[in-house]
Design a protein around this motif. Structure first.
Motif, PDB file in Angstrom:
ATOM      1  N   ALA A  46       0.824  -1.215   0.000  1.00 59.44           N
ATOM      2  CA  ALA A  46       0.000   0.000   0.000  1.00 59.44           C
ATOM      3  C   ALA A  46       0.855   1.261   0.000  1.00 59.44           C
ATOM      4  O   ALA A  46       0.337   2.373   0.017  1.00 59.44           O
ATOM      5  N   VAL A  47       2.167   1.104  -0.047  1.00 58.77           N
ATOM      6  CA  VAL A  47       3.053   2.280   0.016  1.00 58.77           C
ATOM      7  C   VAL A  47       3.161   2.953  -1.351  1.00 58.77           C
ATOM      8  O   VAL A  47       3.429   2.298  -2.356  1.00 58.77           O
ATOM      9  N   LYS A  92      -8.761 -15.797  -5.623  1.00 57.18           N
ATOM     10  CA  LYS A  92      -7.785 -16.464  -4.735  1.00 57.18           C
ATOM     11  C   LYS A  92      -7.329 -15.489  -3.652  1.00 57.18           C
ATOM     12  O   LYS A  92      -7.388 -14.271  -3.857  1.00 57.18           O
ATOM     13  N   PRO A  93      -6.856 -16.007  -2.506  1.00 58.48           N
ATOM     14  CA  PRO A  93      -6.440 -15.096  -1.444  1.00 58.48           C
ATOM     15  C   PRO A  93      -5.370 -14.100  -1.916  1.00 58.48           C
ATOM     16  O   PRO A  93      -4.440 -14.477  -2.637  1.00 58.48           O
ATOM     17  N   LEU A  94      -5.566 -12.862  -1.508  1.00 61.10           N
ATOM     18  CA  LEU A  94      -4.678 -11.769  -1.917  1.00 61.10           C
ATOM     19  C   LEU A  94      -4.530 -10.845  -0.707  1.00 61.10           C
ATOM     20  O   LEU A  94      -5.522 -10.495  -0.075  1.00 61.10           O
ATOM     21  N   GLY A  95      -3.300 -10.471  -0.396  1.00 55.43           N
ATOM     22  CA  GLY A  95      -3.069  -9.672   0.803  1.00 55.43           C
ATOM     23  C   GLY A  95      -2.663  -8.243   0.491  1.00 55.43           C
ATOM     24  O   GLY A  95      -2.377  -7.884  -0.653  1.00 55.43           O
ATOM     25  N   ALA A  96      -2.646  -7.432   1.562  1.00 56.71           N
ATOM     26  CA  ALA A  96      -2.110  -6.067   1.461  1.00 56.71           C
ATOM     27  C   ALA A  96      -1.076  -5.898   2.559  1.00 56.71           C
ATOM     28  O   ALA A  96      -1.273  -6.373   3.682  1.00 56.71           O
ATOM     29  N   ASN A  97       0.015  -5.247   2.236  1.00 58.64           N
ATOM     30  CA  ASN A  97       1.035  -4.928   3.245  1.00 58.64           C
ATOM     31  C   ASN A  97       0.942  -3.446   3.551  1.00 58.64           C
ATOM     32  O   ASN A  97       1.035  -2.608   2.651  1.00 58.64           O
TER      33      ASN A  97
END
Ligand SMILES: Cc1cc2nc3c(=O)[nH]c(=O)nc-3n(C[C@H](O)[C@H](O)[C@H](O)COP(=O)(O)O)c2cc1C
Length: 188
Positions: A46-47, A92-97
């Motif tokens: 997210a940067v 499908k699973p997807l993340g955010a940092n």
């Protein structure tokens, strides 16, 4: 391959491999989308989303830079990044940092939930109030990055006291990793 699926809260990752979040354009739609498509967990950073696609989603630019946090961590650009990643990996699973140290952390966590993140990973600080921002998204798994048992104990205690929950998983990074864990030069 012999690797067993990894279940984190409601999300099953076919291969137990996380792609670490990498800021400012490294892990966006194409990298994270393809990692998730192949069955590991892709993580969108997210940067600096304001820089996505030549800053076209930014409201205000000064000195050729996105102006202030609202534009540097652009919600509209994050939505586009997720939309484009989903074109690659589907559901499908997807993340955010999302680094805890950033300006407007809580707003950006909410933005990521609204953009469709299944898992939020946060390092660079002790995210003692992380669940505050995901209240309306009970299916979103919360994963702090820690570098010591002490840090994890503090997070668990605060989350239990305030929100009656604990992290759905943790990422543990030691001094040899390339993350933001706060080790001294000598430790590394
Ligand atoms: C270029 C680069 C950018 C990174 N940016 C972030 C970031 O924005 N947020 C974060 O939590 N970690 C960041 N990291 C850390 C990685 O996600 C990963 O956790 C770390 O590199 C440990 O994995 P490794 O031992 O395979 O390097 C970055 C690492 C690299 C190399």
């Amino acid at each position: 391959m012999g690797l067993k699926p990894l279940k984190i809260a409601k999300h099953t990752i076919k291969y137990p491999i996380f792609q670490g979040g990498m800021g400012v354009g490294i892990s966006w739609d194409r990298l994270a989308g393809n990692v998730s498509k192949e069955g590991a967990l892709g993580i969108i950073s997210a940067v600096g989303t304001g820089y996505y696609q030549k800053m076209q989603f930014v409201e205000k630019i000064t000195n050729s830079k996105p102006f202030e946090a609202i534009n540097f961590y652009s919600k509209q650009a994050l939505n586009e990044i997720f939309k484009n990643a989903r074109k690659i990996c589907g559901d499908k699973p997807l993340g955010a940092n999302i680094l805890y140290a950033i300006n407007e952390y809580g707003r950006v966590v909410r933005d990521a939930c609204e953009a469709g993140a299944n898992i939020i990973v946060t390092g660079a600080g002790l995210p003692t109030n992380m669940p505050e921002f995901t209240k309306n998204f009970p299916d979103v798994a919360l994963v702090p990055i820690v570098s010591s048992a002490k840090a994890l104990r503090i997070i668990c205690k605060r989350w239990m006291d305030r929100y009656a929950r604990i992290p759905d998983a943790v990422v543990v990074e030691g001094p040899l990793s390339g993350g933001h864990q706060g080790f001294s030069y000598e430790d590394c």
